[in-house]
Write an enzyme that holds these catalytic residues in place. Structure first.
Site: not given
Ligand code: GLC
Ligand code: GLC
Length: 819
Positions: A487
């Site tokens: 993400d």
């Molecule tokens: C932030 C976190 C990530 C997560 C995302 C969800 O980017 O670092 O881990 O998946 O928020 O919105």
């Molecule tokens: C968080 C989010 C997931 C994402 C991950 C890596 O766990 O829930 O959707 O893939 O972060 O950013």
């Protein structure tokens, strides 16, 4: 250093010290009514949706931590001393404190001045209520005159509004008290037809429902005025903060034991039958009364608890193993499976890190969570797949999240995470492999929940593939969109505005930045879809198209993605390489190595092994494999959120545990059983129990991340429970290391284990039959099958037939096949 121990026989983790480094929680409920409960009774409850139907309040950032919960106070009416048997909120010096977190229940027990108290909290199956079963024993030589006070603080339903909209909320709270039951009915007078109730098994000496009347002005939960005085005020909440508290006086003779039950529940009335009498403002209690009556009877409470235990035993029976490694056994047989059910139930919505108001059900998250739970909850997995698919868009793209209560795609987050659709194929394939239920492909499912757009699920899956193929970049690799699985790798974001969302801000047209991770994921998904088509539809053309597309991306992946000693991660919006030795920071990433090897990229020519050797050399630490190296030491406009985190945390080079099992699987794919299991052990929570003071999170479940080697707190975990780590570790250990893998055509047994193991045993329920599997490893190798026998007869391959019923013995001997 440890704060407790595993009780494998009773399937519990036993915490023996209340001041754990962080609250260590458990989940109550698994279908409609849920709660989180910490080892000191902190936490909260909700019905289905932690944002929209919150029953009780919780303040995440509070000091001391974790100070709202399901509290019981005991008061010695002779000495006037009072305490909480769960330690919080009074925090007295308890003797023999234990918290036993079990499957769907938690028991907190302690002794204080000769009074033994144990509270068992659980949610009965198929009910929308929780039970607090308090057992008191007088271990003194004299009679004890005690007062029991219960306490919860109600939330005004919408947890977001409850925490922000005080100009309204301080006026709306309403309660009713009748027959010793406290009803919380804020907004019931207008558009809600649901209420909460807090009842008990005993006759009350009094009650309170207004928080300040119970606590006293400027006091906290650690020192309520009512408890100090030993007398409730019978307050009726008028606005402000509504609570529920009962006062039950108890006299216990020496050695006498008494049981008291409290019930906290959620109930709905039909909208036209809310009041009784009909034109009054009084709650109609006719349908809730029998529920309350049922659980006021301790015999029914005991029966409900037994049923809950039997339910979990049944779920876990579907896969049990006996290996030479206690940590493997414990996680596979119990805790990892249990965590998979929690992530399946709650996605990323409610934990001590997920506030319940931030995120709904994630498209990619839930599709992955399902991989670890489908064998335990096939019917619910089917329903979940259809719910998820109904939030897909006609383009084949997907809403990134949906609200569990409405099941509608969440517009705040929107779509364009270009990996999202592909995960749906993985989930459907896993469901069919597990169940053999091909009918799901014919289910007619709408796009974006719009009536009239229904098409067979099968068509949805094809659009998932098309979505990628319609979005290939300059090198023929998939475009990344807002982000892929990571993400925080936001290659089209370019945000320099404080507070702007990295995930929803897009400042580039998105036509250049490509993802090597999506390439690998695409190959895996396209081959799954091809296998589905081959078996399901008589369409010769289609069964060529997908394998061809997969092969093409596989080739391009290697041609364009290979960077010399490992696979690159992406191209940015200017076409610059990310995850390459040419970069100053972020030279190598974990995800593309894992996914490309799983996709078979570089398997034939040694590139795969080279990539995995680079992972070992550059990314592996004693605490797990970090996401990338070197960590980003500053903010990069072209990379986005990943570089927003200080080095070693979250996506910026922590051990982001979700991605570690992809490497375990890749190591198994190339036959490295020792390495695969070594990586498995590095992040296995049970194996880390001995360093609980470093790890700090619960030693019975995975956390999302463990601080990486660039962080000053290397080894410290955060964000336990709700993470894709649960499902993927379960898949890695059960399907790839132990190798017990459902396929469309039978149960494959393909172990890739540590060579030191003599073998292992497993039982696996699969498509109506129970398979008793024995694997022997006389030559001490990691992989290789000499012979397979099923019910005493040799078979020439390692896919065990589908019997549909009965118990079957599978005997597999590892070694070189003697042909
Ligand atoms: C932030 C976190 C990530 C997560 C995302 C969800 O980017 O670092 O881990 O998946 O928020 O919105
Ligand atoms: C968080 C989010 C997931 C994402 C991950 C890596 O766990 O829930 O959707 O893939 O972060 O950013």
């Amino acid at each position: 250093m440890q704060f407790g121990h595993f009780d494998d026989t009773h399937r519990e983790y036993v915490i023996t010290q209340p001041d754990t480094p962080l609250p260590w929680i458990n989940y109550l409920g698994s279908q409609d009514y849920f709660g989180i409960i910490s080892n000191t009774a902190g936490g909260y409850s909700f019905f289905r949706d932690a944002r929209l139907r919150r029953l009780t309040r919780y303040r995440y950032n509070n000091a001391p931590l974790d100070s709202n919960g399901r509290y019981v106070y005991l008061r010695d009416d002779d000495s006037r001393q009072f305490w909480s048997p769960t330690w919080q909120p009074t925090r007295r010096d308890l003797q023999d404190y234990t918290c036993r977190h079990g499957l769907g229940y938690t028991v907190i027990a302690s002794t204080y001045q000769g009074i033994r108290a144990a509270i068992r909290y659980f949610v009965p199956l198929n009910e929308t209520l929780e039970i607090w079963q308090l057992t008191l024993t007088n271990q003194r030589a004299d009679a004890a005159h005690l007062s029991v006070f219960s306490a919860v603080e109600f939330c005004l339903w919408d947890a977001q509004d409850d925490a922000t909209n005080f100009q309204r909320n301080f006026n709306t709270a309403q309660v009713e008290v009748s027959d010793g039951v406290i009803y919380h009915k804020t907004e019931y007078r207008e558009r809600r037809n649901h209420f909460a109730y807090f009842a008990g098994s005993e006759t009350l000496a009094g009650f309170d429902t207004q928080r300040e009347a119970f606590l006293g002005e400027y006091r906290g939960w650690d020192n309520p005025a009512v408890v100090e005085r030993g007398e409730s005020t019978n307050s009726i909440a008028q606005g402000w903060q509504p609570i529920g508290s009962h006062h039950v006086p108890v006299t216990l003779q020496p050695n006498e034991t008494r049981q008291i039950v409290f019930l906290l529940g959620y109930h709905e009335n039909p909208p036209d039958q809310k009041f009784d009498p009909p034109n009054s403002q009084t709650i109609n209690k006719r349908t809730v009364a029998p529920v309350i009556a049922r659980y006021r009877d301790p015999a029914n409470v005991a029966a409900a608890f037994d049923a809950l235990r039997a339910h979990w035993d049944d779920l876990l029976e579907r896969f049990q193993v006996k290996t030479p490694d206690v940590h493997t056994n414990r996680m596979v047989n119990l805790w990892n499976a249990y965590q998979c059910m929690a992530t399946f139930n709650l996605s990323r919505s409610a934990s001590l890190y997920e506030s319940g108001i931030g995120r709904g059900i994630g498209f990619r998250d839930s599709n992955q969570d399902l991989l670890g739970a489908v064998h335990m909850a096939p019917a619910r997995a089917r329903a979940r797949i259809l719910d998820i698919a109904a939030t897909q868009l006609e383009s084949g793209g997907a809403y990134h999240q949906y609200q569990p209560l409405t099941k509608r795609g969440n517009n705040d987050i929107g779509s364009n995470f270009n990996d999202d659709p592909l995960w749906l194929i993985l989930a459907v394939a896993a469901y069919i492999k597990e169940t053999g239920d091909w009918t799901i492909l014919e289910e007619r499912v709408p796009y974006d929940n719009q009536p009239g757009t229904e098409q067979p699920l099968f068509e949805h899956l094809q659009r998932c593939i098309r979505y990628t193929l319609d979005r290939l970049g300059p090198h023929g690799l998939p475009l990344i969109g807002r982000a892929d699985w990571n993400d925080c790798l936001n290659l089209n974001c370019f945000s320099d505005t404080p507070g702007e969302s990295f995930q929803t801000t897009t400042n580039k047209d998105g036509k250049i930045a490509e993802s090597v991770l999506i390439a690998g994921l695409f190959v895996v998904a396209a081959e799954e879809l091809a296998a589905l088509m081959e078996r399901h539809v008589d369409d010769a053309g289609a069964s060529v198209v997908y394998p061809d597309a997969a092969q093409k991306i596989r080739t391009t992946g290697l041609q364009h993605g290979w960077g010399g000693r490992w696979l690159r991660r992406a191209d940015d919006a200017a076409g610059r390489k990310i995850g390459s030795h040419e970069c100053d920071e972020g030279k190598i990433f974990i995800e593309s190595q894992g996914w490309c090897v799983m996709a078979g990229i570089g398997l034939a020519d040694g590139h795969a092994e080279k990539a995995l050797a680079s992972v070992k050399e550059q990314l592996a630490t004693p605490h797990g494999i970090v996401l990338q190296q070197p960590a980003f030491s500053r903010y990069y406009l072209n990379l986005g959120e990943i570089s927003s985190y200080p080095p070693g945390y979250k996506e910026n080079a922590s051990v982001f545990c979700h991605s570690n099992p992809w490497i375990m699987i890749a190591e198994a794919v190339v036959g490295h059983g020792d390495q695969a299991h070594d990586y498995y052990t590095r992040i296995n929570p049970s194996a880390r129990e001995a360093i609980s003071d470093v790890h700090r999170c619960e030693p019975y479940v995975y956390a999302q991340m463990i601080a990486g080697r660039d962080a000053p707190t290397h080894g410290e975990a955060k964000n336990s429970w709700l993470t894709g780590t649960a499902a993927w570790n379960y898949v890695a250990i059960t399907q790839w290391i132990l190798g017990v893998r459902p396929t469309f055509d039978g149960l494959m047994i393909d172990p890739c284990i540590p060579r030191a193991w003599d073998g292992f045993k497993a039982t696996r329920g699969f498509r109506g039959a129970m398979y008793h599997i024995t694997v022997e490893n006389p030559e001490h190798i990691c992989r290789g099958i000499r012979s397979v026998q099923v019910d005493g007869k040799s078979i020439a391959h390692n896919v065990i037939p589908i019997f549909g019923e009965g118990t079957h013995q599978v005997h597999l001997v590892m070694g070189e096949r003697s042909t």
